[in-house]
Design an enzyme around this catalytic site. Structure first.
Site, mmCIF file in Angstrom:
data_model
loop_
_atom_site.group_PDB
_atom_site.id
_atom_site.type_symbol
_atom_site.label_atom_id
_atom_site.label_comp_id
_atom_site.label_asym_id
_atom_site.label_seq_id
_atom_site.Cartn_x
_atom_site.Cartn_y
_atom_site.Cartn_z
ATOM 1 N N SER A 23 0.831 -1.210 0.000
ATOM 2 C CA SER A 23 0.000 0.000 0.000
ATOM 3 C C SER A 23 0.862 1.256 0.000
ATOM 4 O O SER A 23 0.354 2.362 -0.100
ATOM 5 C CB SER A 23 -0.924 0.014 1.222
ATOM 6 O OG SER A 23 -0.169 -0.080 2.412
ATOM 7 N N ASN A 110 -2.345 -1.895 13.381
ATOM 8 C CA ASN A 110 -3.795 -1.700 13.330
ATOM 9 C C ASN A 110 -4.234 -0.402 14.010
ATOM 10 O O ASN A 110 -5.079 0.330 13.490
ATOM 11 C CB ASN A 110 -4.520 -2.892 13.965
ATOM 12 C CG ASN A 110 -4.234 -4.183 13.213
ATOM 13 O OD1 ASN A 110 -3.653 -4.144 12.122
ATOM 14 N ND2 ASN A 110 -4.622 -5.303 13.777
ATOM 15 N N THR A 155 -38.668 27.897 -11.182
ATOM 16 C CA THR A 155 -39.046 26.574 -10.669
ATOM 17 C C THR A 155 -39.334 25.752 -11.920
ATOM 18 O O THR A 155 -39.802 26.294 -12.926
ATOM 19 C CB THR A 155 -40.308 26.614 -9.783
ATOM 20 O OG1 THR A 155 -41.411 27.044 -10.572
ATOM 21 C CG2 THR A 155 -40.139 27.561 -8.588
ATOM 22 N N HIS A 156 -39.028 24.466 -11.859
ATOM 23 C CA HIS A 156 -39.180 23.588 -13.043
ATOM 24 C C HIS A 156 -38.397 24.130 -14.247
ATOM 25 O O HIS A 156 -38.766 23.864 -15.389
ATOM 26 C CB HIS A 156 -40.647 23.421 -13.447
ATOM 27 C CG HIS A 156 -41.565 23.118 -12.311
ATOM 28 N ND1 HIS A 156 -41.915 21.841 -11.953
ATOM 29 C CD2 HIS A 156 -42.181 23.935 -11.420
ATOM 30 C CE1 HIS A 156 -42.723 21.882 -10.902
ATOM 31 N NE2 HIS A 156 -42.898 23.149 -10.554
ATOM 32 N N SER A 277 -12.543 24.848 -28.724
ATOM 33 C CA SER A 277 -12.805 23.598 -29.427
ATOM 34 C C SER A 277 -11.706 23.394 -30.462
ATOM 35 O O SER A 277 -11.219 24.351 -31.061
ATOM 36 C CB SER A 277 -14.166 23.677 -30.116
ATOM 37 O OG SER A 277 -14.219 22.771 -31.196
ATOM 38 N N LYS A 283 -15.951 28.509 -30.559
ATOM 39 C CA LYS A 283 -16.445 27.991 -29.283
ATOM 40 C C LYS A 283 -15.645 28.463 -28.072
ATOM 41 O O LYS A 283 -14.442 28.650 -28.122
ATOM 42 C CB LYS A 283 -16.413 26.446 -29.291
ATOM 43 C CG LYS A 283 -17.411 25.796 -30.197
ATOM 44 C CD LYS A 283 -18.857 25.903 -29.724
ATOM 45 C CE LYS A 283 -19.136 25.183 -28.438
ATOM 46 N NZ LYS A 283 -19.298 23.741 -28.617
ATOM 47 N N ASN A 285 -15.916 27.008 -24.260
ATOM 48 C CA ASN A 285 -16.652 25.981 -23.525
ATOM 49 C C ASN A 285 -16.465 26.078 -22.007
ATOM 50 O O ASN A 285 -15.371 26.355 -21.535
ATOM 51 C CB ASN A 285 -16.213 24.591 -23.993
ATOM 52 C CG ASN A 285 -16.595 24.338 -25.440
ATOM 53 O OD1 ASN A 285 -17.633 24.824 -25.901
ATOM 54 N ND2 ASN A 285 -15.760 23.598 -26.150
ATOM 55 N N GLU A 290 -18.273 21.936 -16.230
ATOM 56 C CA GLU A 290 -18.688 20.584 -16.618
ATOM 57 C C GLU A 290 -17.914 19.526 -15.834
ATOM 58 O O GLU A 290 -18.472 18.508 -15.427
ATOM 59 C CB GLU A 290 -18.435 20.369 -18.110
ATOM 60 C CG GLU A 290 -19.346 21.173 -19.015
ATOM 61 C CD GLU A 290 -18.865 21.112 -20.456
ATOM 62 O OE1 GLU A 290 -19.304 20.212 -21.176
ATOM 63 O OE2 GLU A 290 -18.033 21.959 -20.843
ATOM 64 N N TYR A 317 -9.864 -5.665 13.041
ATOM 65 C CA TYR A 317 -9.194 -5.213 11.818
ATOM 66 C C TYR A 317 -9.185 -6.313 10.766
ATOM 67 O O TYR A 317 -9.029 -7.487 11.074
ATOM 68 C CB TYR A 317 -7.746 -4.776 12.121
ATOM 69 C CG TYR A 317 -6.994 -4.402 10.855
ATOM 70 C CD1 TYR A 317 -7.105 -3.125 10.321
ATOM 71 C CD2 TYR A 317 -6.218 -5.340 10.171
ATOM 72 C CE1 TYR A 317 -6.446 -2.787 9.128
ATOM 73 C CE2 TYR A 317 -5.563 -5.015 8.988
ATOM 74 C CZ TYR A 317 -5.686 -3.736 8.472
ATOM 75 O OH TYR A 317 -5.045 -3.405 7.306
ATOM 76 N N GLN A 322 -7.406 -1.749 4.138
ATOM 77 C CA GLN A 322 -6.359 -1.015 3.440
ATOM 78 C C GLN A 322 -6.924 -0.315 2.204
ATOM 79 O O GLN A 322 -6.395 0.702 1.755
ATOM 80 C CB GLN A 322 -5.262 -2.004 3.030
ATOM 81 C CG GLN A 322 -4.113 -1.389 2.290
ATOM 82 C CD GLN A 322 -2.943 -2.359 2.199
ATOM 83 O OE1 GLN A 322 -2.328 -2.684 3.207
ATOM 84 N NE2 GLN A 322 -2.661 -2.841 1.001
ATOM 85 N N LYS A 325 -8.075 3.734 1.570
ATOM 86 C CA LYS A 325 -7.281 4.940 1.297
ATOM 87 C C LYS A 325 -7.453 5.551 -0.091
ATOM 88 O O LYS A 325 -7.663 6.767 -0.183
ATOM 89 C CB LYS A 325 -5.814 4.676 1.613
ATOM 90 C CG LYS A 325 -5.561 4.688 3.101
ATOM 91 C CD LYS A 325 -4.252 4.059 3.465
ATOM 92 C CE LYS A 325 -4.351 3.343 4.785
ATOM 93 N NZ LYS A 325 -5.170 2.093 4.729
HETATM 94 N N1 ARG Z 1 -1.357 -1.038 5.336
HETATM 95 C C1 ARG Z 1 -2.296 -1.497 6.292
HETATM 96 C C2 ARG Z 1 -3.638 -0.770 6.114
HETATM 97 O O1 ARG Z 1 -3.658 0.202 5.467
HETATM 98 C C3 ARG Z 1 -1.789 -1.224 7.662
HETATM 99 C C4 ARG Z 1 -2.298 -2.152 8.710
HETATM 100 C C5 ARG Z 1 -1.797 -3.523 8.451
HETATM 101 N N2 ARG Z 1 -2.096 -4.396 9.523
HETATM 102 C C6 ARG Z 1 -1.918 -5.694 9.416
HETATM 103 N N3 ARG Z 1 -2.142 -6.404 10.485
HETATM 104 N N4 ARG Z 1 -1.485 -6.256 8.328
HETATM 105 O O2 ARG Z 1 -4.672 -1.183 6.603
#
Ligand code: ARG
Length: 465
Positions: A23, A110, A155-156, A277, A283, A285, A290, A317, A322, A325
């Site tokens: 990660s 954790n 309205t509408h 464009s 144009k 835009n 948008e 946990y 993970q 994120k």
């Molecule tokens: N990279 C993990 C996460 O984002 C961190 C926690 C990992 N914990 C574990 N027991 N493997 O959740």
């Protein structure tokens, strides 16, 4: 690179698994919070005599050096060390030797990741709140500038009644005010320290969680270690408040798209915030607007992602978490960029006030004022509505505007109609008379501006850290 958890294993992790489970390619963004949390933890460990004061200091110095290395781009994040936590810890051990291995005492990844995330969400929530306030200020400035600009209220998407452009813009300031409130409200639940929950059960070592909480500016500490490592409510609340926020921005964006079309011609967007464009030379835009509208889909998706991610997880946990994120980071980046681009674009928008004023009086927009005129003469509203409807029909047939009708023509619909009715037919008069609280009269709109300016001044985010 040897993994911190390698002891129990005989074989090596497959390369495929390393790249599948890592990660650090995205959670490296948490580095500042990871180190900040570790420093507070190390201080506590030293203070409680779990490690010596000397060891604590050595760890803190090492962490500060790592922080500088990362800041100066001198740190290499390694995929085989999985995540930000193990990258920092391994670098620390490399820097200061075995003492570095004491940092992870009375802690688990954790509760560490829960801590990092809370620090991150807290900081970004505050940042977004101040961006909301900045954009509100821009809207208030435009509203103040256009206190005398009339436009058709809809309205509408049909012209309904004349309103002040100022009033229309202030509607968005109100929405944004609720958005800031919602974020602020979520902060008190985000701002709780999970550290000390360890893997899930707490620890037998004599930690002082309150001390760590104080160090890191938390309002309190989590009360159940199993909950603390399982909980991502604060992230979901943030994503949910962000989804509502961007829904508001998207509605505004939609109006900018409509208003800058040839059909409306209410606004001209600044050159710096429009694009051309590649085939049609004429144009201009409204791509920025948008894209704000378009990005809204992703922000809703991020909320749905996290709700779905969490719904089937047994306590406590699970590695699934993970995956919280990328959607979180994406929402933070997207919402901030939308607020920044709107804040910067808005002052450059030119309102075609002349056309707005002209269209404000079209489409029998003051018909309701005639009905209210009759009500004041004692006619029951339902009857007044019927009479006015017939007057409008007469105008349509004769191709006349309401104010073009002669008094004799008007009287044919009700003997109660007098010459004073002409005071109610112009859109200016219509607006001037809307004095009910929150209405579109100059008096009420000025009050709204004053109130909002006060709210923004008072509630602008105070930085505690
Ligand atoms: N990279 C993990 C996460 O984002 C961190 C926690 C990992 N914990 C574990 N027991 N493997 O959740």
């Amino acid at each position: 690179m040897k993994k911190p958890w390698a002891g129990r294993f005989r074989g090596k992790t497959s390369r495929v698994v390393e790249s599948f489970t890592e990660s650090v390619s995205f959670d490296y963004r948490l580095w500042r919070y990871d180190i900040e949390g570790s420093i507070a933890h190390a201080k506590m460990l030293g203070r409680q005599g779990i490690i010596t004061g000397e060891e604590s200091e050595k760890i803190i110095t090492g962490l500060r050096e790592i922080s500088r290395d990362i800041e100066n781009g001198k740190f290499t994040f390694k995929q085989d060390l999985e995540d930000i936590h193990m990258n920092v810890e391994t670098a620390l051990i490399k820097k200061i030797g075995d003492t570095g291995g004491k940092l992870h005492t009375a802690r688990s990844r954790n509760d560490q990741v829960a801590l990092d995330l809370r620090l991150y969400v807290r900081a970004e929530t505050r940042e977004i709140m101040s961006l909301i306030r900045a954009f509100q200020k821009t809207l208030l400035d435009a509203a103040t500038k256009h206190l005398n600009t009339l436009m058709p209220g809809y309205t509408h998407l049909q012209r309904a009644q004349p309103v002040l452009l100022s009033h229309h813009l202030l509607a968005y300031t109100e929405m944004l005010d609720r958005d800031a409130e919602r974020l602020n409200d979520s902060l008190k639940r985000t701002n709780q320290l999970p550290l000390g929950s360890c893997a899930l059960a707490g620890t037998s070592l004599p930690v002082d969680r309150d001390y760590v909480a104080k160090q890191l500016g938390f309002e309190g500490i989590s009360q159940n270690s199993i909950d603390a490592v399982s909980d991502r409510d604060f992230t979901i609340e943030f994503l949910s408040a962000s989804a509502i926020l961007i829904m508001h921005l998207s509605r505004l964006a939609e109006e900018l798209v409509l208003w800058s079309s040839e059909e409306f011609r209410y606004t001209e967007l600044p050159d710096a915030f429009t694009t051309g464009s590649s085939i049609m030379p004429q144009k201009k835009n409204p791509d920025v607007a948008e894209l704000i509208r378009g990005k809204t889909g992703r922000i809703y998706g991020n909320l749905a992602s996290l709700l779905t991610l969490m719904k089937g997880l047994p306590l406590s946990y699970n590695r699934d978490m993970q995956e919280d994120k990328p959607p979180l980071f994406d929402t933070v980046d997207t919402v901030k960029s939308c607020l920044i681009v709107l804040r910067d674009m808005f002052p450059g928008i030119r309102f075609n006030t002349e056309r707005m004023r002209r269209t404000a009086g079209d489409a029998y927009s003051t018909a309701t004022d005639i009905a209210e005129y009759l009500v004041r003469k004692g006619v029951p509203f339902r009857k007044a509505h019927g009479i006015t409807g017939r007057i409008v029909l007469h105008c349509i047939e004769k191709k006349k505007r309401l104010e073009d009708l002669a008094i004799k023509e008007l009287k044919a619909f009700s003997a109660l109609i007098g010459k004073d009715i002409y005071d109610f037919l112009a859109p200016e008069e219509s607006v001037k008379n809307k004095n009910s609280q929150g209405g579109t009269s100059l008096r009420e709109v000025t009050k709204q501006i004053r109130r909002l300016r006060r709210v923004i001044g008072e509630k602008s985010v105070k930085r505690k850290e």
